[in-house]
Design an enzyme around this catalytic site. Structure first.
Site, PDB file in Angstrom:
ATOM      1  N   GLU A 164     -14.341  -1.084  16.010  1.00  0.00           N
ATOM      2  CA  GLU A 164     -14.889  -1.092  14.653  1.00  0.00           C
ATOM      3  C   GLU A 164     -15.924  -2.202  14.561  1.00  0.00           C
ATOM      4  O   GLU A 164     -15.621  -3.328  14.967  1.00  0.00           O
ATOM      5  CB  GLU A 164     -13.768  -1.320  13.635  1.00  0.00           C
ATOM      6  CG  GLU A 164     -14.266  -1.253  12.197  1.00  0.00           C
ATOM      7  CD  GLU A 164     -13.151  -1.361  11.154  1.00  0.00           C
ATOM      8  OE1 GLU A 164     -12.086  -0.753  11.342  1.00  0.00           O
ATOM      9  OE2 GLU A 164     -13.375  -2.080  10.169  1.00  0.00           O
ATOM     10  N   VAL A 203      -5.523   3.747   7.197  1.00  0.00           N
ATOM     11  CA  VAL A 203      -6.167   2.734   6.351  1.00  0.00           C
ATOM     12  C   VAL A 203      -5.645   1.347   6.724  1.00  0.00           C
ATOM     13  O   VAL A 203      -5.823   0.397   5.968  1.00  0.00           O
ATOM     14  CB  VAL A 203      -5.920   2.979   4.840  1.00  0.00           C
ATOM     15  CG1 VAL A 203      -6.674   4.213   4.371  1.00  0.00           C
ATOM     16  CG2 VAL A 203      -4.429   3.083   4.534  1.00  0.00           C
ATOM     17  N   ASP A 214     -10.320   5.199   7.915  1.00  0.00           N
ATOM     18  CA  ASP A 214     -11.118   4.171   7.241  1.00  0.00           C
ATOM     19  C   ASP A 214     -11.277   2.961   8.143  1.00  0.00           C
ATOM     20  O   ASP A 214     -12.075   2.074   7.858  1.00  0.00           O
ATOM     21  CB  ASP A 214     -10.453   3.766   5.921  1.00  0.00           C
ATOM     22  CG  ASP A 214     -11.354   2.866   5.088  1.00  0.00           C
ATOM     23  OD1 ASP A 214     -12.506   3.282   4.828  1.00  0.00           O
ATOM     24  OD2 ASP A 214     -10.931   1.755   4.722  1.00  0.00           O
ATOM     25  N   ALA A 266     -11.908   1.581   1.932  1.00  0.00           N
ATOM     26  CA  ALA A 266     -10.758   1.956   1.105  1.00  0.00           C
ATOM     27  C   ALA A 266     -10.591   0.973  -0.047  1.00  0.00           C
ATOM     28  O   ALA A 266     -10.209   1.335  -1.153  1.00  0.00           O
ATOM     29  CB  ALA A 266      -9.486   2.004   1.950  1.00  0.00           C
ATOM     30  N   ASN A 267     -10.893  -0.280   0.263  1.00  0.00           N
ATOM     31  CA  ASN A 267     -10.958  -1.302  -0.772  1.00  0.00           C
ATOM     32  C   ASN A 267     -12.443  -1.495  -1.061  1.00  0.00           C
ATOM     33  O   ASN A 267     -13.127  -2.232  -0.364  1.00  0.00           O
ATOM     34  CB  ASN A 267     -10.332  -2.584  -0.239  1.00  0.00           C
ATOM     35  CG  ASN A 267     -10.572  -3.761  -1.141  1.00  0.00           C
ATOM     36  OD1 ASN A 267     -10.750  -3.594  -2.340  1.00  0.00           O
ATOM     37  ND2 ASN A 267     -10.594  -4.942  -0.560  1.00  0.00           N
ATOM     38  N   HIS A 278     -14.532   1.542   6.477  1.00  0.00           N
ATOM     39  CA  HIS A 278     -13.714   0.431   5.954  1.00  0.00           C
ATOM     40  C   HIS A 278     -14.041   0.135   4.489  1.00  0.00           C
ATOM     41  O   HIS A 278     -14.344  -1.002   4.117  1.00  0.00           O
ATOM     42  CB  HIS A 278     -13.910  -0.824   6.824  1.00  0.00           C
ATOM     43  CG  HIS A 278     -12.676  -1.685   6.872  1.00  0.00           C
ATOM     44  ND1 HIS A 278     -12.185  -2.264   8.011  1.00  0.00           N
ATOM     45  CD2 HIS A 278     -11.797  -2.043   5.889  1.00  0.00           C
ATOM     46  CE1 HIS A 278     -11.089  -2.949   7.748  1.00  0.00           C
ATOM     47  NE2 HIS A 278     -10.832  -2.826   6.463  1.00  0.00           N
ATOM     48  N   ARG A 293      -5.252  -0.589  10.485  1.00  0.00           N
ATOM     49  CA  ARG A 293      -6.183  -1.185  11.439  1.00  0.00           C
ATOM     50  C   ARG A 293      -6.410  -0.162  12.529  1.00  0.00           C
ATOM     51  O   ARG A 293      -5.486   0.601  12.878  1.00  0.00           O
ATOM     52  CB  ARG A 293      -5.587  -2.463  12.054  1.00  0.00           C
ATOM     53  CG  ARG A 293      -5.602  -3.674  11.142  1.00  0.00           C
ATOM     54  CD  ARG A 293      -7.018  -4.231  10.955  1.00  0.00           C
ATOM     55  NE  ARG A 293      -7.032  -5.478  10.195  1.00  0.00           N
ATOM     56  CZ  ARG A 293      -7.370  -5.570   8.914  1.00  0.00           C
ATOM     57  NH1 ARG A 293      -7.722  -4.493   8.246  1.00  0.00           N
ATOM     58  NH2 ARG A 293      -7.359  -6.750   8.318  1.00  0.00           N
ATOM     59  N   ILE A 325       0.847  -1.201   0.000  1.00  0.00           N
ATOM     60  CA  ILE A 325       0.000   0.000   0.000  1.00  0.00           C
ATOM     61  C   ILE A 325       0.882   1.251   0.000  1.00  0.00           C
ATOM     62  O   ILE A 325       0.654   2.193  -0.767  1.00  0.00           O
ATOM     63  CB  ILE A 325      -0.942   0.019   1.221  1.00  0.00           C
ATOM     64  CG1 ILE A 325      -1.956  -1.117   1.111  1.00  0.00           C
ATOM     65  CG2 ILE A 325      -1.656   1.365   1.338  1.00  0.00           C
ATOM     66  CD1 ILE A 325      -2.772  -1.332   2.378  1.00  0.00           C
TER      67      ILE A 325
END
Lengths: 300, 300
Positions: A242, A211, A237, A263-264, A261, A213, A134
């Site tokens: 979470e 982005v 994100d 980003a993907n 969550h 965890r 990334i």
């Protein structure tokens, strides 16, 4: 003879095509030497796999929960989706950085013409913690934006496109450099990496982007730092906890930009995973090193 | 002897330095052969200039109001700030495009974890109407994002980095191609370029980004198209009317993202103008063609 590759828990035509294009043959688990597993939930994974299964491809990039649950054991290779989603995640980071610098959250909330405090990304320094796939994809996307890139990696080995690379044990030196992007795996060593001290060291015009965890950030310390205006903002994100529960202070904090969550993005996830599976099957068939093999000792 | 360059209406140390660095000497208007004018308001401009003034540098990129008011007359060169702010404006376009594609407005408004409709910029087509300095800077910034660029220019001469370039009279062919970025000057020919028909032709997942002038878009048609979900959204840094009045339908339209004419941020504006002035003074001193000279016939 092409190797038999099982797909579970359900058939998925796009992944079946990827297996075939990579040189494998889709077949049942009891005859397979490889398994592509598409369910993110650890509990969904078979309790025991046939000994003949030499390689398991998992669907997610972070596998800390799989490791904790002791699911990645036995004398076989496990590969993650690390790298498969790097491109979309890196794109999301640029979206979040630019949204922050350009004061888009304030603009979205405005109901009249105003004078938001808009800056430029150009000329700034972007610290990227974790220059894995990334981080490297992000460096490539930022190349034309006239930013200085500072990378932080485990051992500090120079990263292409970064003006400087520091080892993880010197991360405290870079908090003050500029915007901070967290793209490192969640391990015991990275838990609460961004704590009160890190936030206090950051520039008041800097954005924190996570982005990776949620646990990499001490959420309580972040809430306080944002309320006090210690940093310009945080674009997250991933959060800890979470999903971020309703009523959490971050939901009403104007300096916080939360994306759930994504980003993907789900809309393109299978496309990226299929590309990754095709490449790993091709490598498996050709006896080449697999992409994103889990290092169970390092924990990612 | 360095040429005398006047600065008005008020002295400005950063511009004085730029004039000196370019090879000019700052002096009073009555002895000057060039004038750098820093006030955006047409009415502020002197009614008459000494005949000795051969060149006037204006502070804004768009000069249609100066032309309408007949202020750019006389046997002398007028230069605009076209190009000076291209880099920050192009950066803003990327911020707006990514914010749209990544559903950031919906995320900003959310007060609970949800499933926003997030896409990727990668793989999409971006139509850039007006491949002047902003368009070219935008193409450079988008280079690593894996987009296809379609440019529309007056005559359709090929633009570096664009997969295709069409002349302005064929613009109707490209509305359906993907996201649309307006970066063309405001002229009689571009007024309401994006009208009901253009919006109807656009893809339902496309964003319209306007960083040119509000009048390029038929605002009423846009309000209807957004309400009907004909396009994914519109990110507007310029509006018609501008400023957008309180209570206007666009303020409450979730598919609209309004930034109040800040693509060229006030915080860095003087830096960019100073760089432009320094280069134009250098060119003036050396008898080279000036940057961004007004073509009074074309109207920009």
């Amino acid at each position: 003879m092409p190797p038999i590759v099982a797909i579970g828990p359900e058939p998925e035509p796009q992944i079946e095509r990827a297996v075939a294009e990579g040189g494998g043959e889709v077949g049942p688990l009891e005859h397979a030497e490889a398994l592509v597993w598409l369910d993110y939930r650890v509990d969904s994974f078979p309790d025991a796999l046939p000994d003949a299964v030499r390689w398991v491809q998992l669907p997610s990039a972070g596998v800390e929960r799989w490791l904790e649950a002791g699911r990645l054991e036995g004398d076989r290779a496990f590969t993650t989706a690390v790298g498969a989603y790097s491109q979309p995640v890196a794109e999301h980071v640029v979206a979040l950085l630019l949204a922050g610098v350009r004061a888009l959250p304030a603009c979205v909330r405005a109901a009249s013409w105003g004078e938001p405090d808009v800056g430029e990304l150009a000329g700034s320094t972007v610290v990227i913690v974790g220059a894995g796939s990334i981080g490297r994809a992000l460096i490539a996307l930022l190349a034309p934006f006239d930013c200085e890139i500072v990378a932080v990696t485990r051992r500090g080995r120079p990263v292409d496109g970064a003006a400087r690379t520091l080892p993880a044990d010197r991360v405290a030196e870079v908090w003050r450099a500029g915007h901070v992007v967290l793209a490192a795996p969640a391990t015991a060593a990275t838990r609460h990496l961004v704590d009160r001290a890190a936030l206090a060291a950051m520039r008041s015009d800097a954005w924190l982007v996570n982005v990776a965890r949620g646990a990499l950030v001490d959420t309580d310390a972040l809430v306080e730092a944002l309320a006090a205006g210690e940093i310009a903002g945080a674009a997250l994100d991933v959060t800890d906890p979470e999903p971020l529960p309703d009523g959490h202070a971050l939901w009403s904090e104007p300096r916080a930009l939360i994306t759930p969550h994504v980003a993907n993005p789900a809309s393109t996830e299978l496309d990226h995973l299929a590309r990754h599976v095709r490449e790993n099957v091709r490598r498996y068939v050709n006896g080449e090193p697999l992409l994103a093999q889990v290092d169970t000792e390092a924990g990612y």
